[in-house]
Scaffold this active site. Structure first.
Site, PDB file in Angstrom:
ATOM      1  N   CYS A 161     -16.441  -4.245  -3.379  1.00 44.53           N
ATOM      2  CA  CYS A 161     -15.459  -5.650  -3.515  1.00 44.53           C
ATOM      3  C   CYS A 161     -16.075  -6.422  -2.415  1.00 44.53           C
ATOM      4  O   CYS A 161     -17.185  -5.897  -1.498  1.00 44.53           O
ATOM      5  CB  CYS A 161     -14.210  -5.354  -3.584  1.00 44.53           C
ATOM      6  N   ARG A 177     -17.095   0.248  -0.454  1.00 44.66           N
ATOM      7  CA  ARG A 177     -15.828   1.143  -0.675  1.00 44.66           C
ATOM      8  C   ARG A 177     -16.348   2.218  -1.804  1.00 44.66           C
ATOM      9  O   ARG A 177     -15.850   2.115  -2.996  1.00 44.66           O
ATOM     10  CB  ARG A 177     -14.821   0.302  -1.151  1.00 44.66           C
ATOM     11  N   ARG A 217      -8.654  -2.115  -7.040  1.00 47.45           N
ATOM     12  CA  ARG A 217      -9.481  -0.941  -6.633  1.00 47.45           C
ATOM     13  C   ARG A 217      -8.501   0.385  -6.549  1.00 47.45           C
ATOM     14  O   ARG A 217      -8.982   1.542  -6.693  1.00 47.45           O
ATOM     15  CB  ARG A 217     -10.034  -1.181  -5.039  1.00 47.45           C
ATOM     16  N   ASN A 256       0.841  -1.273  -0.104  1.00 41.71           N
ATOM     17  CA  ASN A 256       0.008  -0.049   0.016  1.00 41.71           C
ATOM     18  C   ASN A 256       0.792   1.302   0.192  1.00 41.71           C
ATOM     19  O   ASN A 256       0.452   2.282   0.038  1.00 41.71           O
ATOM     20  CB  ASN A 256      -1.118   0.126   0.830  1.00 41.71           C
ATOM     21  N   ARG A 312      -2.115 -11.243  -4.082  1.00 42.54           N
ATOM     22  CA  ARG A 312      -2.316  -9.793  -4.480  1.00 42.54           C
ATOM     23  C   ARG A 312      -1.293  -8.915  -3.479  1.00 42.54           C
ATOM     24  O   ARG A 312      -1.083  -7.809  -3.978  1.00 42.54           O
ATOM     25  CB  ARG A 312      -3.505  -9.315  -4.410  1.00 42.54           C
TER      26      ARG A 312
END
Ligand code: EPU
Length: 426
Positions: free
Chosen positions: A118, A123, A94, A25, A400
Site C-alpha cells: 500500500c 507491509r 489490508r 484499530n 477510512r
C-alpha cells in the site's frame, strides 16, 4: 471508493469541545473475532468509518448479518457458510488479513487474498503466515490467495521477528480455538492488542500477559459471543491534540482523551512546549502556544512513539522555531505527505527514512493530495492553519479512519466543505 475533496479555509480560531470516538484499530480485530463463535455480539462506541464497513461487508459475504444502531454494532455470525474472501472486498482493506486466523481456527479452512502493498510501505504478511504454520496450519499461495488448512490448530510457541500488531492479533484469535497452549513471544503491546485479549477472555479464552511481550493463550474447544465497549482511538486523540495546539487563539477541550495510551506522544508534545491540562480522568484542555521548540522523534512499536501520529507532529514541527527530525522506523514510505506539506510552503527534506523539518514556516493554502489516511488527517490540520484555501484531494481516505471529521470540526467553527470529486477516484 467514491472520491471526495475537502476544501479547508484556514486561519480561523477553533473553539469548543470535541469527543474522541472508538478506536478503528480495536474494532477491526473485534469484527474478525466474531467468527470464532456463532451468535450475537454487541460492540458499543464503534466508530462508523469506512474501514469498519469494509470489514462488515466481508462478514456479510461470509454469511453473517449485522446492524448499526447509533454507535452500537450488532453482529450475528450464526449464518456463516463460507470461508473465502473475494479479492474485490479484501483489496479495499489490508486488515482483511485479520480474518485468516479466525477462519482457519473455526472452520479448518480459509481463503484470504494477499493484501499486497500500500502507499505507506510493502507491509508483508510473512509473520501471520509463519505463525499460523507454527500452530499446524498448512498455508499455500494459490492465484494470489493465502489458502490455509488445518484439522484443529495446535498450540505452540511463536516468536515474532518484530512485534507486529495484526500478526499478534491474528495469532491470538487462532490460538483461542487451538488445542493446548500457545505462547507468543515478542508480541505487540499496543492497547488494541490488550483490548482484543479482553474480548477473547469474555468469549471464554484464558489469556495471560496481553499488553506485555509474552502472551499465553489457552485454547478452548468452543467459545461464546460477547459484548464489549470499544476503547478510545489514541490516534484520533493525538490528531485533535495537535489540531488544537496550532492556532494561538484556539480554545479546545478534548473529551474521551485516553491519556494512558498516549504517554510517548504527550512527552514529545511537552518537549516541544505544548501545554495541556488534564481535567479528571479523560478530559484534556489544550492551551496553544505562540512558539514551539524543535524536537526529534523516532517512531517505534508501543509504548514508543506511534508511526500513525508522526504526520500530525510533522505539521506541528513546521511551526517550531528551528530544525526538527523525524525518523520513521516502521514503514518505508511514510513521508509522502511531506511533499504535500511542502506545497503548502513547509520546508521538509526527506532523506530515506528521515525527515528534516525546518521551521517556522508560514503555511499557505494550495491543492494537495491525501496519500493515506494519516497523511490526509495531517493535511487537514495544516489546512486549518494555512492562509487561504487548501483543497485536499482523495479525502475519502481520511474517512477510512475518522468519522465525520468535517462535520465535527465545523462544530468548532472550522470552515471545511466536502465535495464529491470524480478526479479523486482510484
Ligand atoms: N511486518 C512484516 N511482516 C509481517 C507483518 C508486519 O515484515 O507479516 C512489518 C511491517 O512491514 C512493518 C512492521 O512489521 O514494518 C510493523 O507492522 P505491523 O504489522 O505492526 O502493522 P499492521 O499490523 O499491519 C497496524 C495498524 C496500522 C499501524 C501499524 C503500526 C491495524 C488494523 N493497523 O498495522 O494502522 O500503522 O499497526 O502501529 O491495526 C492506520 O490506522 O492508519 C494504520 C496504518
Amino acid at each position: 471508493m467514491e472520491g471526495r475533496k475537502y476544501i479547508v479555509k484556514g486561519g480561523r480560531p477553533l473553539k469548543g469541545e470535541i469527543s474522541v470516538k472508538g478506536a478503528k484499530n480495536a474494532v477491526l480485530p473485534a469484527i474478525s473475532a466474531t467468527l470464532l463463535a456463532p451468535g450475537v455480539y454487541e460492540f458499543k462506541n464503534v466508530p462508523l468509518v469506512r474501514d469498519v464497513f469494509c470489514m462488515l461487508n466481508i462478514l456479510s459475504h461470509l454469511g453473517a448479518s449485522w446492524k448499526v444502531d447509533e454507535d452500537t454494532l450488532y453482529v450475528n455470525t450464526e449464518g456463516i457458510h463460507r470461508v473465502d474472501i473475494p479479492y474485490e472486498l479484501a483489496s479495499q482493506i489490508r486488515a482483511s488479513i485479520l480474518f485468516l486466523g479466525a477462519l482457519t481456527a473455526r472452520f479448518g479452512e480459509a481463503v484470504v487474498p494477499l493484501p499486497g502493498g500500500c502507499q505507506i510501505g510493502k507491509r508483508p504478511v510473512n509473520f501471520h503466515q509463519s505463525g499460523l504454520e507454527k500452530l499446524s496450519a498448512e498455508i499455500t499461495l494459490d492465484h494470489g490467495n493465502l489458502v490455509a488448512k488445518a484439522k484443529r490448530l495446535k498450540g505452540a510457541e511463536v516468536v515474532l521477528d518484530f512485534p507486529s500488531v495484526t500478526a499478534t492479533e491474528n495469532l491470538m484469535m487462532a490460538a483461542s480455538l487451538a488445542e493446548g497452549e500457545t505462547v507468543i513471544k515478542n508480541a505487540a503491546r499496543e492497547p488494541e492488542v490488550f483490548f482484543l485479549a479482553e474480548l477473547l477472555q469474555r468469549m471464554g479464552v484464558e489469556i495471560k500477559g496481553a499488553g506485555t511481550e509474552t502472551v499465553i493463550i489457552k485454547g478452548r474447544k468452543r467459545l461464546k459471543p460477547a459484548k464489549i465497549k470499544i476503547i478510545p482511538d489514541r490516534i484520533e486523540a493525538g490528531t485533535f491534540l495537535i489540531l488544537a495546539s496550532l492556532h494561538p487563539e484556539n480554545e479546545i477541550t478534548i473529551k474521551n482523551f485516553p491519556f494512558e495510551y498516549l504517554e510517548a506522544p504527550l512527552l514529545k508534545f511537552q518537549e516541544m512546549g505544548g501545554v495541556l491540562e488534564r481535567k479528571g480522568k479523560d478530559v484534556a484542555k489544550v492551551y496553544p502556544q505562540r512558539s514551539y521548540r524543535p524536537i526529534e522523534i523516532s517512531t517505534s512499536p508501543y509504548p514508543g512513539f506511534p508511526t500513525d501520529l508522526q504526520p500530525m507532529f510533522a505539521v506541528a514541527l513546521t511551526q517550531a522555531e528551528g530544525l526538527s527530525i523525524i525518523r520513521e522506523n516502521l514503514f518505508e514510505n511514510r513521508f509522502l505527505y511531506a511533499f504535500e506539506l511542502n506545497r503548502l510552503s513547509a520546508n521538509i527534506r526527506v532523506e530515506g527514512q528521515t525527515a528534516f523539518i525546518q521551521g517556522k514556516t508560514r503555511l499557505v493554502g494550495s491543492p494537495v493530495k491525501a496519500t493515506d489516511l494519516r497523511a490526509g488527517a495531517a493535511l487537514v490540520i495544516a489546512g486549518l492553519i494555512a492562509e487561504n484555501t487548501t483543497t485536499i484531494y482523495r479525502a475519502e481516505l481520511i474517512e477510512r479512519g475518522y468519522e465525520k471529521l468535517p462535520e465535527r470540526l465545523r462544530e468548532l467553527s472550522a470552515e471545511i466543505e466536502v465535495e464529491p470529486c470524480a478526479l479523486c477516484e482510484a
